[in-house]
Design a protein around this motif. Structure first.
Motif, PDB file in Angstrom:
ATOM      1  N   SER A 129      -1.745  -3.875  -8.679  1.00  0.00           N
ATOM      2  CA  SER A 129      -2.907  -2.995  -8.505  1.00  0.00           C
ATOM      3  C   SER A 129      -2.741  -2.063  -7.310  1.00  0.00           C
ATOM      4  CB  SER A 129      -4.207  -3.801  -8.399  1.00  0.00           C
ATOM      5  OG  SER A 129      -4.169  -4.711  -7.337  1.00  0.00           O
ATOM      6  N   HIS A 184      -1.425   1.409  -8.357  1.00  0.00           N
ATOM      7  CA  HIS A 184      -2.439   2.326  -8.872  1.00  0.00           C
ATOM      8  C   HIS A 184      -3.245   2.937  -7.727  1.00  0.00           C
ATOM      9  CE1 HIS A 184      -2.007   1.509 -13.221  1.00  0.00           C
ATOM     10  NE2 HIS A 184      -1.523   0.360 -12.773  1.00  0.00           N
ATOM     11  N   THR A 185      -3.623   2.104  -6.762  1.00  0.00           N
ATOM     12  CA  THR A 185      -4.384   2.598  -5.610  1.00  0.00           C
ATOM     13  C   THR A 185      -3.555   3.608  -4.821  1.00  0.00           C
ATOM     14  OG1 THR A 185      -5.552   0.497  -5.483  1.00  0.00           O
ATOM     15  CG2 THR A 185      -5.597   1.887  -3.511  1.00  0.00           C
ATOM     16  N   TRP A 186      -2.270   3.315  -4.620  1.00  0.00           N
ATOM     17  CA  TRP A 186      -1.379   4.232  -3.906  1.00  0.00           C
ATOM     18  C   TRP A 186      -1.353   5.586  -4.593  1.00  0.00           C
ATOM     19  CZ3 TRP A 186       3.130   6.416  -5.893  1.00  0.00           C
ATOM     20  CH2 TRP A 186       3.938   7.100  -4.973  1.00  0.00           C
ATOM     21  N   ASP A 210      -3.535   6.927  -6.632  1.00  0.00           N
ATOM     22  CA  ASP A 210      -4.828   7.583  -6.479  1.00  0.00           C
ATOM     23  C   ASP A 210      -5.004   8.141  -5.072  1.00  0.00           C
ATOM     24  OD1 ASP A 210      -7.648   8.231  -7.255  1.00  0.00           O
ATOM     25  OD2 ASP A 210      -8.053   6.760  -5.675  1.00  0.00           O
ATOM     26  N   ASP A 211      -4.638   7.376  -4.060  1.00  0.00           N
ATOM     27  CA  ASP A 211      -4.768   7.842  -2.669  1.00  0.00           C
ATOM     28  C   ASP A 211      -3.985   9.131  -2.446  1.00  0.00           C
ATOM     29  OD1 ASP A 211      -6.346   5.644  -2.051  1.00  0.00           O
ATOM     30  OD2 ASP A 211      -4.779   4.584  -0.950  1.00  0.00           O
ATOM     31  N   THR A 221       0.827  -1.224   0.000  1.00  0.00           N
ATOM     32  CA  THR A 221       0.000   0.000   0.000  1.00  0.00           C
ATOM     33  C   THR A 221       0.852   1.261   0.000  1.00  0.00           C
ATOM     34  OG1 THR A 221      -0.248   0.200   2.412  1.00  0.00           O
ATOM     35  CG2 THR A 221      -1.892  -1.151   1.248  1.00  0.00           C
TER      36      THR A 221
END
Length: 185
Positions: A131, A134-136, A138-139, A25
């Motif tokens: 994935s 990408h989440t990191w 965006d966060d 993360t």
């Protein structure tokens, strides 16, 4: 590991897997995560160093990755159970395996992420080690972290990478930003 009980193995795996997911993360690539050594951690400083995968591991040109408090806690807990692992003293690798290998390999990481995603109620076909990158991104963009800082942490030289990784959720971020304005008149 000490003892032959499967409960100890399961506990080790659970603690290790939680720490791995927490580190994912933080935006690390799978290869970067798997190449981490215990000495790459600075938990008191809430950071770790990602050393370039190509070239000299002993060089000082690694990227410093800031860690969230929950990630530091998960790593601290993992290091505690890692110290009891039979291979703890003979391997520099941070992530120790539970079978014959000293360190976790990519396919083991891939299967673990799929398994843990399913256990958490996610569709495992939509989740992979990558994935999390990408989440990191965006966060951080949602939190207002500058593109320049995101690029520095990730080691990107081109803003095209920032756009590519941020594209997944760009429209959602835009809608939320406009809705956050409330009534404009």
């Amino acid at each position: 590991m000490t003892g032959n009980g499967s409960a100890k193995v399961k506990d080790f795996e659970t603690v290790r897997d939680h720490a791995i997911i927490r580190v994912l993360t933080e935006g690390l690539r799978a290869e970067e995560l798997l190449s981490l050594r215990v000495q790459d951690l600075d938990l008191s400083g809430h950071t770790l160093v990602v050393v370039p995968l190509k070239g000299n591991r002993d060089s000082i040109d690694g990227r410093i990755i800031p860690l969230q408090p929950k990630t530091v806690k998960a790593l601290t807990r993992y290091l505690r159970v890692r110290s009891a692992h039979a291979l703890a003293d003979s391997s520099q690798a941070l992530w120790l395996g539970t079978r014959s290998r000293k360190a976790v390999q990519y396919m083991g990481l891939y299967r673990m992420v799929k398994k843990r995603a399913e256990q958490a109620g996610y569709d495992p076909s939509c989740v992979s080690p990558h994935s999390f990158c990408h989440t990191w991104c965006d966060d951080l963009q949602t939190a207002g972290v500058s593109g320049e800082n995101i690029m520095a942490i990730r080691g990107w030289k081109s803003p095209a990478m920032l756009r590519r990784y941020g594209a997944d959720m760009a429209s959602t971020r835009a809608v939320n930003a406009v809705q956050g304005l409330g009534d404009r008149h």
